[in-house]
Design a protein around this motif. Structure first.
Motif, PDB file in Angstrom:
ATOM      1  N   ALA A  92       0.833  -1.206   0.000  1.00 46.49           N
ATOM      2  CA  ALA A  92       0.000   0.000   0.000  1.00 46.49           C
ATOM      3  C   ALA A  92       0.869   1.257   0.000  1.00 46.49           C
ATOM      4  O   ALA A  92       0.567   2.226  -0.708  1.00 46.49           O
ATOM      5  N   ALA A  93       1.954   1.236   0.762  1.00 43.19           N
ATOM      6  CA  ALA A  93       2.856   2.388   0.786  1.00 43.19           C
ATOM      7  C   ALA A  93       3.486   2.609  -0.586  1.00 43.19           C
ATOM      8  O   ALA A  93       3.623   3.756  -1.038  1.00 43.19           O
ATOM      9  N   MET A  94       3.841   1.517  -1.267  1.00 45.10           N
ATOM     10  CA  MET A  94       4.460   1.649  -2.586  1.00 45.10           C
ATOM     11  C   MET A  94       3.463   2.174  -3.612  1.00 45.10           C
ATOM     12  O   MET A  94       3.806   3.028  -4.439  1.00 45.10           O
ATOM     13  N   VAL A  95       2.236   1.702  -3.578  1.00 47.42           N
ATOM     14  CA  VAL A  95       1.216   2.184  -4.518  1.00 47.42           C
ATOM     15  C   VAL A  95       0.932   3.664  -4.270  1.00 47.42           C
ATOM     16  O   VAL A  95       0.855   4.459  -5.216  1.00 47.42           O
ATOM     17  N   ILE A  96       0.823   4.056  -3.013  1.00 42.01           N
ATOM     18  CA  ILE A  96       0.568   5.458  -2.691  1.00 42.01           C
ATOM     19  C   ILE A  96       1.746   6.325  -3.104  1.00 42.01           C
ATOM     20  O   ILE A  96       1.570   7.404  -3.687  1.00 42.01           O
ATOM     21  N   LEU A  97       2.975   5.868  -2.846  1.00 45.31           N
ATOM     22  CA  LEU A  97       4.162   6.632  -3.222  1.00 45.31           C
ATOM     23  C   LEU A  97       4.247   6.822  -4.733  1.00 45.31           C
ATOM     24  O   LEU A  97       4.500   7.937  -5.215  1.00 45.31           O
ATOM     25  N   CYS A  98       4.012   5.773  -5.486  1.00 44.84           N
ATOM     26  CA  CYS A  98       4.067   5.893  -6.953  1.00 44.84           C
ATOM     27  C   CYS A  98       2.949   6.787  -7.477  1.00 44.84           C
ATOM     28  O   CYS A  98       3.148   7.534  -8.438  1.00 44.84           O
ATOM     29  N   PHE A  99       1.790   6.738  -6.863  1.00 44.61           N
ATOM     30  CA  PHE A  99       0.687   7.611  -7.271  1.00 44.61           C
ATOM     31  C   PHE A  99       1.024   9.068  -6.995  1.00 44.61           C
ATOM     32  O   PHE A  99       0.755   9.948  -7.831  1.00 44.61           O
ATOM     33  N   VAL A 100       1.648   9.342  -5.842  1.00 37.93           N
ATOM     34  CA  VAL A 100       2.037  10.713  -5.512  1.00 37.93           C
ATOM     35  C   VAL A 100       3.116  11.207  -6.475  1.00 37.93           C
ATOM     36  O   VAL A 100       3.065  12.350  -6.938  1.00 37.93           O
ATOM     37  N   ILE A 101       4.082  10.347  -6.800  1.00 28.90           N
ATOM     38  CA  ILE A 101       5.123  10.732  -7.764  1.00 28.90           C
ATOM     39  C   ILE A 101       4.504  11.018  -9.134  1.00 28.90           C
ATOM     40  O   ILE A 101       4.895  11.962  -9.821  1.00 28.90           O
ATOM     41  N   LEU A 102       3.526  10.230  -9.517  1.00 26.94           N
ATOM     42  CA  LEU A 102       2.830  10.467 -10.782  1.00 26.94           C
ATOM     43  C   LEU A 102       2.097  11.808 -10.776  1.00 26.94           C
ATOM     44  O   LEU A 102       2.153  12.559 -11.769  1.00 26.94           O
ATOM     45  N   LEU A 103       1.430  12.122  -9.671  1.00 26.37           N
ATOM     46  CA  LEU A 103       0.734  13.408  -9.578  1.00 26.37           C
ATOM     47  C   LEU A 103       1.714  14.587  -9.599  1.00 26.37           C
ATOM     48  O   LEU A 103       1.426  15.616 -10.213  1.00 26.37           O
ATOM     49  N   ILE A 104       2.854  14.439  -8.946  1.00 31.66           N
ATOM     50  CA  ILE A 104       3.857  15.495  -8.971  1.00 31.66           C
ATOM     51  C   ILE A 104       4.385  15.689 -10.397  1.00 31.66           C
ATOM     52  O   ILE A 104       4.604  16.817 -10.847  1.00 31.66           O
ATOM     53  N   GLY A 105       4.565  14.590 -11.113  1.00 32.46           N
ATOM     54  CA  GLY A 105       5.031  14.689 -12.495  1.00 32.46           C
ATOM     55  C   GLY A 105       4.024  15.368 -13.397  1.00 32.46           C
ATOM     56  O   GLY A 105       4.396  16.116 -14.320  1.00 32.46           O
ATOM     57  N   PHE A 106       2.737  15.140 -13.176  1.00 31.48           N
ATOM     58  CA  PHE A 106       1.717  15.806 -13.992  1.00 31.48           C
ATOM     59  C   PHE A 106       1.626  17.284 -13.679  1.00 31.48           C
ATOM     60  O   PHE A 106       1.294  18.095 -14.529  1.00 31.48           O
ATOM     61  N   LYS A 107       1.917  17.655 -12.431  1.00 34.80           N
ATOM     62  CA  LYS A 107       1.811  19.053 -12.013  1.00 34.80           C
ATOM     63  C   LYS A 107       2.906  19.898 -12.636  1.00 34.80           C
ATOM     64  O   LYS A 107       2.708  21.047 -12.951  1.00 34.80           O
ATOM     65  N   ARG A 108       4.085  19.320 -12.832  1.00 32.82           N
ATOM     66  CA  ARG A 108       5.222  20.091 -13.394  1.00 32.82           C
ATOM     67  C   ARG A 108       5.109  20.150 -14.844  1.00 32.82           C
ATOM     68  O   ARG A 108       5.017  20.036 -15.790  1.00 32.82           O
TER      69      ARG A 108
END
Length: 108
Positions: A92-108
């Protein structure tokens, strides 16, 4: 008269849940793949090769599979769930971390 508490210890060992081993192993593989992909990405200074992206994506898929097996192992009655708990939390931590990294990438 005060009532005594029952301090008996049960020495009957509960068996491990069958799906918990698969849950823990797939969570470990998912974490290892994601960490390897991120290390390659950082070493290439953001110009991520396709192999690193594939490793990260495979790591997320392994983590999702681990969550599924963790859910299955929690459905087994009267078992020891310690491995399933560890695997489920890591996945669960890995899925959440990858999702957050994906959202940060879309924001930039």
């Amino acid at each position: 008269m005060a009532r005594q508490t029952d301090n008996r210890i049960s020495y009957i060992k509960k068996p491990m849940a069958e799906n918990s081993f698969i849950c823990l192993i797939s969570a470990a593989v998912g974490v290892a793949l994601c960490v390897a992909g991120m290390v390659v990405s950082v070493r290439s200074q953001g110009d991520t090769p396709l192999g690193a992206v594939a490793a990260c994506f495979s790591g997320v898929l392994f983590s999702v599979v681990s969550l599924r097996y963790g859910y299955r192992s929690f459905k087994e009655p009267e078992k020891n769930y310690i491995l399933a708990k560890i695997g489920t939390v890591a996945a669960a931590a890995m899925v959440i971390l990858c999702f957050v990294i994906l959202l940060i990438g879309f924001k930039r």
